[in-house]
Scaffold this active site. Structure first.
Site, PDB file in Angstrom:
ATOM      1  N   SER A 240     102.234  28.564  62.333  1.00 56.59           N
ATOM      2  CA  SER A 240     101.489  26.810  62.127  1.00 56.59           C
ATOM      3  C   SER A 240     101.150  27.118  60.364  1.00 56.59           C
ATOM      4  O   SER A 240     101.049  27.848  60.235  1.00 56.59           O
ATOM      5  CB  SER A 240     100.030  27.074  62.630  1.00 56.59           C
ATOM      6  OG  SER A 240     100.014  27.195  64.218  1.00 56.59           O
TER       7      SER A 240
ATOM      8  N   THR B 268     101.059  34.134  69.671  1.00 56.88           N
ATOM      9  CA  THR B 268     102.082  33.297  70.095  1.00 56.88           C
ATOM     10  C   THR B 268     103.677  34.123  69.422  1.00 56.88           C
ATOM     11  O   THR B 268     104.176  33.979  68.805  1.00 56.88           O
ATOM     12  CB  THR B 268     101.719  32.276  69.930  1.00 56.88           C
ATOM     13  OG1 THR B 268     102.079  31.519  68.966  1.00 56.88           O
ATOM     14  CG2 THR B 268     100.450  32.472  70.453  1.00 56.88           C
TER      15      THR B 268
ATOM     16  N   GLY C 241      98.817  22.073  68.555  1.00 55.92           N
ATOM     17  CA  GLY C 241      99.395  22.554  70.180  1.00 55.92           C
ATOM     18  C   GLY C 241      98.709  23.978  70.512  1.00 55.92           C
ATOM     19  O   GLY C 241      98.345  23.988  72.165  1.00 55.92           O
ATOM     20  N   THR C 242      98.603  24.662  69.264  1.00 54.62           N
ATOM     21  CA  THR C 242      97.826  26.184  70.530  1.00 54.62           C
ATOM     22  C   THR C 242      96.567  26.017  70.131  1.00 54.62           C
ATOM     23  O   THR C 242      96.114  26.783  71.417  1.00 54.62           O
ATOM     24  CB  THR C 242      97.940  27.087  68.566  1.00 54.62           C
ATOM     25  OG1 THR C 242      99.330  26.708  68.428  1.00 54.62           O
ATOM     26  CG2 THR C 242      97.940  28.303  68.922  1.00 54.62           C
ATOM     27  N   LEU C 243      95.716  24.950  69.905  1.00 56.40           N
ATOM     28  CA  LEU C 243      94.518  25.006  70.563  1.00 56.40           C
ATOM     29  C   LEU C 243      94.178  24.716  72.169  1.00 56.40           C
ATOM     30  O   LEU C 243      93.824  24.680  72.356  1.00 56.40           O
ATOM     31  CB  LEU C 243      93.068  23.618  69.252  1.00 56.40           C
ATOM     32  CG  LEU C 243      91.991  23.004  70.118  1.00 56.40           C
ATOM     33  CD1 LEU C 243      91.510  25.127  69.495  1.00 56.40           C
ATOM     34  CD2 LEU C 243      91.663  22.479  68.898  1.00 56.40           C
TER      35      LEU C 243
ATOM     36  N   ASP D 132      79.391  12.848  73.888  1.00 57.87           N
ATOM     37  CA  ASP D 132      78.721  12.230  74.678  1.00 57.87           C
ATOM     38  C   ASP D 132      79.502  11.686  76.190  1.00 57.87           C
ATOM     39  O   ASP D 132      78.396  10.149  76.339  1.00 57.87           O
ATOM     40  CB  ASP D 132      78.570  11.347  74.196  1.00 57.87           C
ATOM     41  CG  ASP D 132      80.202  10.344  72.989  1.00 57.87           C
ATOM     42  OD1 ASP D 132      80.688  10.825  73.573  1.00 57.87           O
ATOM     43  OD2 ASP D 132      79.842   9.060  73.037  1.00 57.87           O
TER      44      ASP D 132
ATOM     45  N   GLU E 198     101.362  17.077  70.630  1.00 56.29           N
ATOM     46  CA  GLU E 198     102.423  17.478  71.727  1.00 56.29           C
ATOM     47  C   GLU E 198     103.492  16.003  72.690  1.00 56.29           C
ATOM     48  O   GLU E 198     102.532  15.618  72.933  1.00 56.29           O
ATOM     49  CB  GLU E 198     102.185  18.125  72.700  1.00 56.29           C
ATOM     50  CG  GLU E 198     102.092  19.747  71.812  1.00 56.29           C
ATOM     51  CD  GLU E 198     103.094  19.908  70.464  1.00 56.29           C
ATOM     52  OE1 GLU E 198     103.731  20.403  71.295  1.00 56.29           O
ATOM     53  OE2 GLU E 198     102.330  20.674  69.181  1.00 56.29           O
TER      54      GLU E 198
END
Length: 327
Positions: A12, A40, A67-69, A217, A274
């Site tokens: 990344s 990864t 994307g990883t998140l 919220d 993505e």
């Protein structure tokens, strides 16, 4: 001793994680955690390892781009709510919209301190048919730029790489005829762009309705752009966007907990940068306060509706050399 799963994407951004990896693991160990680190190996690997290891972890920390998140959060949401571990995030991607919204610093050691000093804050996560998205689901003009731009180009040019890729696609703008139903309205028109988001930043730029975006919220913000009929109308649309004149007739802005998009043809969607597949029928929902993320209470808690306090903090980190990247 707490068990921590640390998932990171070594590619990344500009691969800066390699300069900080030992320091990060040492800090988490000193925090009293037994750290399992996993780099990864491929797309969806983060999701797989989180689904496998997170049920036995107290904290899951991921480092990478949007994307990883996304993969990490999807893995956490596969666990029953009462058993979900806490989460931390060290941004390492090219744009890092979600981190910007939460004012998580881009400088990795500073982001680690936010986790170490953090308190659990509940955040909303979007539902997209049978999938999840962290902060944005979008279709139309330029929404494929994020996943069509090569990692090598991102590493070399950063955010400019997205702009370069977008310029190449100016002649490819097309409209999609859709019927859109939300909690409070029904729209039928042809659109060149649409998004549902829960973020103060989209594509590295401040959201058009940034002043009232809250991350917990239970409500997401929607924004649609009608198809211009002439080149002059297209120019007017661009001018309205630049000036943020959201009341212009070419825009639809709304807030909602649920939205449904029905189209005559399959429309390509982007989820957190993505590719999200092509769909003719999309249901978007809000999973209210679905995850608990460790955030420093002295940074950006005004973005949460139940924070109770307003903090004014310095969000600028200036470092030289390999320790810092704008990307």
């Amino acid at each position: 001793m707490k068990k921590m799963l640390f998932v990171y994407n070594p590619h990344s951004g500009k691969g800066l994680i390699k300069h900080h990896l030992a320091e990060i693991i040492d800090t988490f160990t000193a925090m009293g955690c037994d750290v399992l680190a996993h780099p990864t190996q491929a797309v969806l690997d983060a999701n797989s390892v989180v689904m496998r290891e997170a049920p036995n972890s107290d904290i899951v920390v991921c480092s990478g781009g949007d994307g990883t998140l996304n993969e990490t959060i999807r893995g956490i949401l596969s666990i029953p709510e009462e058993n979900r571990p806490l989460m931390g995030y060290i941004p390492a991607g090219t744009v890092n919209d979600f981190a910007s919204s939460l004012r998580i610093p881009k400088y990795m050691p500073a982001a680690v301190k936010c986790i170490v000093n953090g308190e659990p804050k509940q955040l909303d996560i979007g539902g997209f048919n049978d999938r999840y998205f962290t902060y944005i689901a979008a279709f139309g003009a330029f929404t494929d730029v994020a996943y069509m731009t090569s990692q090598q180009l991102k590493n070399i040019f950063g955010t400019l790489a997205y702009i370069m890729e977008g310029v190449k696609r100016l002649g490819e703008i097309k409209g999609y005829k859709m019927k859109i139903t939300t909690d409070d309205l029904e729209i039928e028109d042809t659109f060149i762009f649409g998004m549902i988001s829960n973020s103060k930043s989209v594509g590295g730029l401040k959201h058009l309705s940034v002043d009232d975006v809250l991350m917990d919220d239970g409500i997401y913000e929607g924004f649609l752009i009608r198809m211009p009929q002439t080149l002059l109308e297209l120019q007017h649309t661009i001018n309205y966007l630049i000036r943020k004149e959201l009341g212009a007739p070419c825009f639809y802005c709304f807030k909602t907990k649920n939205a449904r998009f029905i189209s005559e043809e399959a429309v390509p969607w982007t989820l957190d940068g993505e590719f999200g597949g092509e769909h003719t029928d999309v249901s978007v929902t809000v999973n209210h306060r679905a995850i608990k993320m460790l955030l420093d209470p002295n940074r950006g808690t005004e973005l949460l509706s139940d924070s109770g306090e307003m903090y004014i903090t310095d969000d600028v980190f200036e470092y030289s050399g390999d320790d810092y990247s704008e990307n």
